[in-house]
Design an enzyme around this catalytic site. Structure first.
Site, mmCIF file in Angstrom:
data_model
loop_
_atom_site.group_PDB
_atom_site.id
_atom_site.type_symbol
_atom_site.label_atom_id
_atom_site.label_comp_id
_atom_site.label_asym_id
_atom_site.label_seq_id
_atom_site.Cartn_x
_atom_site.Cartn_y
_atom_site.Cartn_z
ATOM 1 N N HIS A 275 0.631 -0.953 0.156
ATOM 2 C CA HIS A 275 0.463 -0.015 -0.117
ATOM 3 C C HIS A 275 1.338 1.325 0.367
ATOM 4 O O HIS A 275 1.471 1.025 -1.241
ATOM 5 C CB HIS A 275 -1.234 -0.617 1.381
ATOM 6 C CG HIS A 275 -2.016 0.864 1.147
ATOM 7 N ND1 HIS A 275 -2.278 1.966 0.624
ATOM 8 C CD2 HIS A 275 -2.999 0.743 2.716
ATOM 9 C CE1 HIS A 275 -3.410 2.297 0.768
ATOM 10 N NE2 HIS A 275 -3.998 2.165 1.861
ATOM 11 N N HIS A 315 -2.394 -2.661 -9.649
ATOM 12 C CA HIS A 315 -3.499 -2.171 -9.070
ATOM 13 C C HIS A 315 -4.764 -2.793 -8.973
ATOM 14 O O HIS A 315 -4.754 -3.058 -9.932
ATOM 15 C CB HIS A 315 -3.626 -0.408 -9.229
ATOM 16 C CG HIS A 315 -3.916 0.239 -8.046
ATOM 17 N ND1 HIS A 315 -5.634 0.050 -8.212
ATOM 18 C CD2 HIS A 315 -3.557 1.396 -7.111
ATOM 19 C CE1 HIS A 315 -5.610 1.160 -6.950
ATOM 20 N NE2 HIS A 315 -5.327 1.569 -6.408
ATOM 21 N N ASP A 371 3.022 4.830 -7.130
ATOM 22 C CA ASP A 371 3.860 4.975 -6.136
ATOM 23 C C ASP A 371 5.210 5.319 -7.402
ATOM 24 O O ASP A 371 6.487 5.340 -6.832
ATOM 25 C CB ASP A 371 4.038 3.856 -5.872
ATOM 26 C CG ASP A 371 2.961 4.333 -4.359
ATOM 27 O OD1 ASP A 371 2.474 5.590 -3.601
ATOM 28 O OD2 ASP A 371 2.372 3.540 -4.084
HETATM 29 N N1 CMC Z 1 4.729 -7.097 -10.131
HETATM 30 C C1 CMC Z 1 4.543 -7.979 -10.527
HETATM 31 N N2 CMC Z 1 3.487 -9.119 -11.307
HETATM 32 C C2 CMC Z 1 2.024 -8.234 -10.766
HETATM 33 C C3 CMC Z 1 2.072 -7.309 -9.558
HETATM 34 C C4 CMC Z 1 3.049 -6.898 -10.344
HETATM 35 N N3 CMC Z 1 3.657 -4.813 -9.568
HETATM 36 N N4 CMC Z 1 1.368 -7.070 -9.208
HETATM 37 C C5 CMC Z 1 0.611 -7.756 -9.935
HETATM 38 N N5 CMC Z 1 0.835 -8.741 -10.445
HETATM 39 C C6 CMC Z 1 0.833 -10.726 -11.023
HETATM 40 C C7 CMC Z 1 0.522 -11.561 -10.266
HETATM 41 O O1 CMC Z 1 1.394 -12.017 -9.188
HETATM 42 C C8 CMC Z 1 -0.935 -11.745 -10.592
HETATM 43 O O2 CMC Z 1 -0.594 -12.804 -11.198
HETATM 44 P P1 CMC Z 1 -0.447 -14.279 -11.928
HETATM 45 O O3 CMC Z 1 -2.229 -14.096 -12.283
HETATM 46 O O4 CMC Z 1 -0.087 -15.082 -12.677
HETATM 47 O O5 CMC Z 1 -0.667 -15.095 -10.410
HETATM 48 C C9 CMC Z 1 -1.083 -11.123 -11.157
HETATM 49 O O6 CMC Z 1 -0.474 -9.973 -11.511
HETATM 50 C C10 CMC Z 1 -2.994 -10.437 -10.421
HETATM 51 O O7 CMC Z 1 -2.397 -10.005 -9.273
HETATM 52 P P2 CMC Z 1 -3.154 -9.553 -7.757
HETATM 53 O O8 CMC Z 1 -2.053 -9.320 -6.771
HETATM 54 O O9 CMC Z 1 -4.011 -11.083 -7.659
HETATM 55 O O10 CMC Z 1 -3.939 -8.210 -8.115
HETATM 56 P P3 CMC Z 1 -4.363 -7.199 -6.913
HETATM 57 O O11 CMC Z 1 -5.296 -6.947 -7.567
HETATM 58 O O12 CMC Z 1 -4.137 -8.122 -5.616
HETATM 59 O O13 CMC Z 1 -3.321 -6.660 -6.454
HETATM 60 C C11 CMC Z 1 -1.326 -4.886 -5.552
HETATM 61 C C12 CMC Z 1 -2.550 -5.502 -5.875
HETATM 62 C C13 CMC Z 1 -1.664 -2.843 -6.229
HETATM 63 C C14 CMC Z 1 -1.153 -5.431 -4.317
HETATM 64 C C15 CMC Z 1 -0.281 -5.560 -6.796
HETATM 65 O O14 CMC Z 1 -0.360 -5.158 -8.413
HETATM 66 C C16 CMC Z 1 0.946 -4.857 -6.084
HETATM 67 O O15 CMC Z 1 1.421 -6.241 -5.310
HETATM 68 N N6 CMC Z 1 1.915 -4.197 -6.474
HETATM 69 C C17 CMC Z 1 2.876 -4.270 -6.539
HETATM 70 C C18 CMC Z 1 2.591 -2.756 -5.334
HETATM 71 C C19 CMC Z 1 2.641 -1.808 -5.635
HETATM 72 O O16 CMC Z 1 2.665 -1.031 -6.626
HETATM 73 N N7 CMC Z 1 1.482 -0.795 -4.284
HETATM 74 C C20 CMC Z 1 1.233 0.250 -4.835
HETATM 75 C C21 CMC Z 1 -0.420 0.036 -5.400
HETATM 76 S S1 CMC Z 1 -1.153 1.548 -5.457
HETATM 77 C C22 CMC Z 1 -1.053 2.831 -3.796
HETATM 78 C C23 CMC Z 1 -1.796 2.484 -3.262
HETATM 79 O O17 CMC Z 1 -2.873 2.410 -3.542
HETATM 80 O O18 CMC Z 1 -1.450 2.131 -1.896
#
Ligand code: CMC
Length: 431
Positions: A275, A315, A371
């Site tokens: 986050h 996201h 970010d």
């Molecule tokens: N790098 C590589 N792969 C990713 C990433 C990433 N940053 N984000 C998601 N994926 C992949 C994930 O491995 C999954 O792949 P598969 O279907 O093969 O298993 C797929 O994309 C879907 O991911 P998810 O975890 O189900 O997606 P989510 O909606 O639960 O997660 C997130 C959203 C923001 C937590 C995630 O994209 C992430 O961890 N990003 C990196 C951390 C980040 O930049 N966070 C800041 C968010 S914006 C500011 C805020 O709101 O705080």
């Protein structure tokens, strides 16, 4: 004639149920059924009834809200109807905070009063200095912020009167006003520098820069470009509907805890690397990559699961682009005219280019988020990486408070208390 309802057939019993569908402002988004109606669906009279299973609340509407609208597919973010790019161009952070909390833009008189009240609550009780002094020299400023917010609750026992409007208003001024002061004191503590008192002649962000960076000059003069850039970053971070920390704010607040404790809880949720801690993680990642040439190899490692996630990408809601990221990327160029270019920018640009050209990221709809570029700007402005989540928390306080107040005044809301699907042992006797 189409009916706004859902007919559900329970194949276990053959019984059918009709559940109403309600809508928000846009019929296309937020068409919802009342989850409690599913409880009618039972096999036997003494069944609990159906619940929905939704870890991470990916498809659960926890409230009705009139504050922020996000359309993740089309990359739209609006506060109280106003598009984020217009606010970033024409508004200030304090005007935006007023908008979030009141639902309408302030008139001239209201705005002057609002700015006066926030400006005149920036000082911290002297005892708070002792609290901050008690932290170890290398304490993370976000930990200091979370701890100090909890401590503030003990200074304002009146804040427990959450249904008293004048008291609530006062706590809102205090929290918005004191966030930069706590943040600056936490920073000065890690540097071994004396604390700087607020300067009421400066703007919200100008004064924050003063409390952070003033050394021996009698009056600190913030650079107007950096002062405005920080203000724009604060506008972009002010609210983002029902994210992890905002839900924490609403959850803690739903037990009628005072707003200082609720904000401490929300800030704790923001601290995590998925986050608000992501901007700090982006910088660590860019430093780790080291040079533009290493970008393709790093991206391959991310794809094969050997280098964690690409921080600053992806996201939960935005599956197209994050409109805040676009504004921040432009802002970076303005800031670099004053500070000089951050060498990490080239690595970030190459990383964005390679990732957006790669099937792995394209097919999962992973784009740079808010970010990805904010950390590069903060670093160029002289902030250490550990301050990045704190810089996110300062403006987000206005969104947390707006959402908290909306929750308190919403007659539908009750103490947050989700259900579970129990998968443990049946009753058994101790040996
Ligand atoms: N790098 C590589 N792969 C990713 C990433 C990433 N940053 N984000 C998601 N994926 C992949 C994930 O491995 C999954 O792949 P598969 O279907 O093969 O298993 C797929 O994309 C879907 O991911 P998810 O975890 O189900 O997606 P989510 O909606 O639960 O997660 C997130 C959203 C923001 C937590 C995630 O994209 C992430 O961890 N990003 C990196 C951390 C980040 O930049 N966070 C800041 C968010 S914006 C500011 C805020 O709101 O705080």
């Amino acid at each position: 004639m189409a009916k706004d309802s859902l007919t559900i057939t329970d194949n276990r019993t053959g019984a059918t149920y009709e559940v109403p569908i309600s809508y928000g402002t846009y019929p296309k988004y937020g068409a919802a059924i009342p989850a409690a109606d599913l409880r009618k669906i039972k096999v036997a009279d003494d069944d609990f009834g159906l619940i929905t299973y939704d870890p991470g609340y990916t498809n659960t509407g926890s409230c009705k809200s009139a504050i922020t609208f996000v359309d993740g597919e089309r990359g739209i973010l609006r506060y109280c109807g106003y598009p984020i790019d217009q606010l970033a161009e024409k508004s200030t952070y304090l005007e935006t905070a007023y908008l979030l909390l009141h639902g309408e833009l302030a008139g001239d008189r209201e705005l002057a009063e609002w700015i006066h009240n926030v400006t005149h609550h920036t000082m911290l009780n002297e005892s708070i200095k002792k609290v901050i002094d008690a932290f170890h020299y290398d304490a993370h400023p976000m930990g200091m912020l979370v701890g100090t917010l909890g401590v503030l609750s003990t200074f304002y026992p009146n804040a427990k009167n959450i249904f008293d409007e004048p008291s609530r208003r006062r706590q809102i001024w205090r929290l918005i006003a004191k966030m930069p002061t706590i943040a600056a004191y936490a920073y000065r503590h890690t540097r071994g520098l004396p604390y700087v008192l607020p300067d009421n002649n400066l703007s919200y962000t100008g004064n924050f820069l003063n409390m952070l960076f003033k050394i021996t000059e009698p009056t600190y003069e913030p650079d107007p470009v950096l002062e405005r850039a920080l203000d724009v970053l604060f506008i972009l971070h002010a609210d983002h509907e029902q994210n992890c920390s905002t839900s924490a704010m609403r959850n803690v607040g739903s037990s009628h805890a005072d707003p200082y404790c609720a904000v401490a809880g929300a800030a704790a949720a923001l601290y995590g690397p998925l986050h608000g801690g992501a901007n700090e993680a982006v910088l660590r990642m860019l430093n780790g990559i080291g040079s533009v040439d290493e970008v393709p190899a790093f991206v391959e490692k991310v794809k094969s699961g050997k280098a964690g996630r690409l921080m600053g990408f992806g996201h939960r809601v935005y599956k197209n682009f994050d409109p805040r990221a676009t504004i921040i990327k432009d802002l970076a160029h303005e800031v670099f005219k004053v500070t000089g270019v951050n060498p990490l920018l080239d690595i970030a640009l190459e990383l964005e280019r390679v990732a957006l050209d790669d099937e792995y990221f394209v097919s999962r709809k992973l784009y740079p988020n808010v970010d990805f570029y904010s950390g590069i700007i903060y670093q160029a402005m002289g902030f250490p990486t550990s301050m990045f989540p704190v810089l996110f928390a300062i403006p987000r306080v206005s969104g947390w408070l707006a959402q908290w107040q909306e929750m308190l005044l919403d007659e539908d809301q009750r103490i947050a208390r989700p259900r579970q699907v129990y998968i443990g042992n049946d009753e058994r006797d101790l040996p």
